[in-house]
Design a protein around this motif. Structure first.
Motif, PDB file in Angstrom:
ATOM      1  N   THR A  98      70.675  45.925  54.667  1.00 37.35           N
ATOM      2  CA  THR A  98      71.932  45.178  54.625  1.00 37.35           C
ATOM      3  C   THR A  98      72.758  45.485  55.867  1.00 37.35           C
ATOM      4  OG1 THR A  98      71.958  45.230  52.210  1.00 37.35           O
ATOM      5  CG2 THR A  98      74.053  44.809  53.315  1.00 37.35           C
ATOM      6  N   THR A  99      72.828  46.751  56.223  1.00 37.88           N
ATOM      7  CA  THR A  99      73.593  47.157  57.400  1.00 37.88           C
ATOM      8  C   THR A  99      73.028  46.518  58.668  1.00 37.88           C
ATOM      9  OG1 THR A  99      74.097  49.279  56.351  1.00 37.88           O
ATOM     10  CG2 THR A  99      74.386  49.132  58.736  1.00 37.88           C
ATOM     11  N   GLY A 100      71.704  46.535  58.804  1.00 38.65           N
ATOM     12  CA  GLY A 100      71.091  45.950  59.997  1.00 38.65           C
ATOM     13  C   GLY A 100      71.377  44.469  60.133  1.00 38.65           C
ATOM     14  N   LEU A 101      71.324  43.760  59.009  1.00 38.84           N
ATOM     15  CA  LEU A 101      71.601  42.315  59.039  1.00 38.84           C
ATOM     16  C   LEU A 101      73.074  42.037  59.346  1.00 38.84           C
ATOM     17  CD1 LEU A 101      69.423  41.427  55.941  1.00 38.84           C
ATOM     18  CD2 LEU A 101      69.023  40.579  58.266  1.00 38.84           C
ATOM     19  N   LEU A 102      73.956  42.816  58.727  1.00 36.33           N
ATOM     20  CA  LEU A 102      75.394  42.635  59.009  1.00 36.33           C
ATOM     21  C   LEU A 102      75.694  42.912  60.478  1.00 36.33           C
ATOM     22  CD1 LEU A 102      77.131  44.296  55.907  1.00 36.33           C
ATOM     23  CD2 LEU A 102      77.240  41.883  56.554  1.00 36.33           C
ATOM     24  N   ALA A 103      75.109  43.969  61.014  1.00 37.12           N
ATOM     25  CA  ALA A 103      75.365  44.320  62.415  1.00 37.12           C
ATOM     26  C   ALA A 103      74.872  43.222  63.349  1.00 37.12           C
ATOM     27  CB  ALA A 103      74.695  45.652  62.748  1.00 37.12           C
ATOM     28  N   ALA A 104      73.704  42.673  63.047  1.00 33.93           N
ATOM     29  CA  ALA A 104      73.173  41.610  63.898  1.00 33.93           C
ATOM     30  C   ALA A 104      74.035  40.355  63.822  1.00 33.93           C
ATOM     31  CB  ALA A 104      71.738  41.289  63.471  1.00 33.93           C
ATOM     32  N   ALA A 105      74.497  40.021  62.614  1.00 38.29           N
ATOM     33  CA  ALA A 105      75.316  38.816  62.442  1.00 38.29           C
ATOM     34  C   ALA A 105      76.683  38.984  63.094  1.00 38.29           C
ATOM     35  CB  ALA A 105      75.475  38.511  60.956  1.00 38.29           C
ATOM     36  N   GLY A 107      77.639  41.259  65.339  1.00 37.03           N
ATOM     37  CA  GLY A 107      77.562  41.520  66.775  1.00 37.03           C
ATOM     38  C   GLY A 107      77.303  40.282  67.608  1.00 37.03           C
ATOM     39  N   SER A 108      76.643  39.286  67.026  1.00 37.91           N
ATOM     40  CA  SER A 108      76.247  38.106  67.804  1.00 37.91           C
ATOM     41  C   SER A 108      77.049  36.852  67.486  1.00 37.91           C
ATOM     42  CB  SER A 108      74.758  37.808  67.558  1.00 37.91           C
ATOM     43  OG  SER A 108      73.955  38.898  67.924  1.00 37.91           O
ATOM     44  N   PHE A 109      77.622  36.752  66.273  1.00 32.96           N
ATOM     45  CA  PHE A 109      78.191  35.472  65.853  1.00 32.96           C
ATOM     46  C   PHE A 109      79.655  35.522  65.425  1.00 32.96           C
ATOM     47  CE2 PHE A 109      73.621  35.084  65.273  1.00 32.96           C
ATOM     48  CZ  PHE A 109      73.351  33.819  65.773  1.00 32.96           C
ATOM     49  N   VAL A 110      80.247  36.705  65.277  1.00 32.95           N
ATOM     50  CA  VAL A 110      81.620  36.781  64.769  1.00 32.95           C
ATOM     51  C   VAL A 110      82.467  37.689  65.660  1.00 32.95           C
ATOM     52  CG1 VAL A 110      83.052  37.125  62.728  1.00 32.95           C
ATOM     53  CG2 VAL A 110      80.610  36.652  62.442  1.00 32.95           C
ATOM     54  N   GLU A 111      83.525  37.141  66.248  1.00 34.26           N
ATOM     55  CA  GLU A 111      84.457  37.971  67.003  1.00 34.26           C
ATOM     56  C   GLU A 111      85.344  38.731  66.023  1.00 34.26           C
ATOM     57  OE1 GLU A 111      86.671  35.658  69.727  1.00 34.26           O
ATOM     58  OE2 GLU A 111      84.952  35.120  70.966  1.00 34.26           O
ATOM     59  N   PHE A 112      85.690  39.961  66.366  1.00 39.25           N
ATOM     60  CA  PHE A 112      86.518  40.748  65.445  1.00 39.25           C
ATOM     61  C   PHE A 112      87.281  41.834  66.188  1.00 39.25           C
ATOM     62  CE2 PHE A 112      84.344  44.834  65.323  1.00 39.25           C
ATOM     63  CZ  PHE A 112      83.112  44.521  65.877  1.00 39.25           C
ATOM     64  N   ASP A 113      88.375  42.247  65.564  1.00 39.62           N
ATOM     65  CA  ASP A 113      89.098  43.451  65.965  1.00 39.62           C
ATOM     66  C   ASP A 113      88.953  44.531  64.900  1.00 39.62           C
ATOM     67  OD1 ASP A 113      90.393  42.333  68.382  1.00 39.62           O
ATOM     68  OD2 ASP A 113      91.418  41.058  66.928  1.00 39.62           O
ATOM     69  N   LEU A 114      88.914  44.070  63.640  1.00 41.89           N
ATOM     70  CA  LEU A 114      88.913  45.008  62.524  1.00 41.89           C
ATOM     71  C   LEU A 114      87.957  44.519  61.442  1.00 41.89           C
ATOM     72  CD1 LEU A 114      90.199  47.465  61.023  1.00 41.89           C
ATOM     73  CD2 LEU A 114      91.944  45.873  60.181  1.00 41.89           C
ATOM     74  N   ILE A 115      87.109  45.428  60.937  1.00 39.97           N
ATOM     75  CA  ILE A 115      86.210  45.128  59.824  1.00 39.97           C
ATOM     76  C   ILE A 115      86.672  45.939  58.612  1.00 39.97           C
ATOM     77  CG2 ILE A 115      83.833  45.192  58.976  1.00 39.97           C
ATOM     78  CD1 ILE A 115      82.879  45.107  61.869  1.00 39.97           C
ATOM     79  N   LEU A 116      86.786  45.265  57.473  1.00 39.00           N
ATOM     80  CA  LEU A 116      87.162  45.926  56.231  1.00 39.00           C
ATOM     81  C   LEU A 116      86.011  45.860  55.232  1.00 39.00           C
ATOM     82  CD1 LEU A 116      90.786  44.499  55.823  1.00 39.00           C
ATOM     83  CD2 LEU A 116      90.140  46.770  56.636  1.00 39.00           C
ATOM     84  N   CYS A 117      85.698  46.991  54.609  1.00 37.58           N
ATOM     85  CA  CYS A 117      84.661  47.060  53.587  1.00 37.58           C
ATOM     86  C   CYS A 117      85.230  47.816  52.391  1.00 37.58           C
ATOM     87  CB  CYS A 117      83.428  47.818  54.090  1.00 37.58           C
ATOM     88  SG  CYS A 117      82.612  47.111  55.537  1.00 37.58           S
TER      89      CYS A 117
END
Length: 257
Positions: A98-105, A107-117
């Motif tokens: 799950t982490t690998g897929l989230l990181a790939a998505a 890192g490549s498709f979503v601009e961000f400043d802050l991630i909340l989990c």
């Protein structure tokens, strides 16, 4: 504009789980699904930042292709759009994949400043995805946060971490990742208008092929059975001899050391 990502997981509603007692098998056929309660707090905190600072909010999840209902649910809670990483093989993904897929998505498709989990998911509760995702993205991370303040103009957030020893206050430079505790807020209940409006919000669908393939498998689940609890009832009086016998019994069982 502050760009916030709220990660969430679509999980089985534990209230619907039944157990076949003779063989301890979990009966999940009639179980409904829901957004993990811990992740609802992450989504709610993202919306609070949007209301206070005009942030844009993107909800991101990794789930089987059949879990489309999760999109309407999360978007009715306020995010502007969703990113749906999906594949029929995504049922029961381990945290590392799950982490690998989230990181790939992300890192490549979503601009961000802050991630909340959320601090963990209500099914596995491994508490690994948030910190591991920060590590893969090479960004700062703070866990167990029960109060979050965005400092405009300084590109950082102030996070209060609830630890066993007390409250720790840290300054987290952005981009960064925060895992939140349930007491950080009270998630809103979407109105009928918000539920109907959710269907009109944009959703970007990503597959493992677009993300460069599936991350390597680290764990293999051999089986899941229901937990059992056996109670040993000891009756004793107030006399010293009887209390001594109870203590000896607990020592023998390893209940006390």
């Amino acid at each position: 504009m502050l760009k916030v990502i709220a990660c969430f997981k679509w999980v089985i509603d534990e209230a619907d789980i039944r157990v076949d007692a003779p063989n301890r098998k979990l009966l999940l056929e009639r179980a409904a699904f829901k957004i993990s309660p811990y992740d609802r707090n992450a989504v709610e905190e993202a919306m609070r930042l949007q209301e206070q600072h005009g942030a844009s909010v993107t909800a991101v999840t990794v789930a089987p292709a059949s879990a489309k209902n999760c999109l309407k649910d999360v978007l009715s809670r306020g995010p502007d759009r969703a990113v749906f990483v999906n594949d029929p093989s995504f049922a029961d993904l381990e945290p590392a994949r799950t982490t690998g897929l989230l990181a790939a998505a992300i890192g490549s498709f979503v601009e961000f400043d802050l991630i909340l989990c959320g601090e963990g998911s209500s099914d596995l509760y491994a508490q690994q995805v948030g910190p591991a995702l920060a590590e893969k993205l090479g960004i700062a991370c703070a866990t167990y946060v029960n109060k979050l303040t965005y400092v405009e103009g300084e590109n950082r957030v102030i996070a209060e971490r609830k630890l066993e020893e007390g409250i720790e206050v840290v300054s987290v430079p952005l981009p960064g990742l925060i895992t939140v505790l349930p007491d950080i807020n009270t998630p809103r209940i979407p109105s009928l208008k918000q539920v109907l409006g959710a269907a009109k919000k944009p959703v970007e669908q990503l597959t493992p092929e677009r993300l460069g393939g599936m991350p390597a498998e680290r764990l293999k689940t051999m089986g899941v059975v229901a937990a059992t609890m056996e109670r040993k009832r000891l009756r004793f009086g107030a006399g010293a001899e009887e209390i001594r016998s109870v203590v000896d019994a607990l020592l023998k069982e390893g209940a006390i050391g």
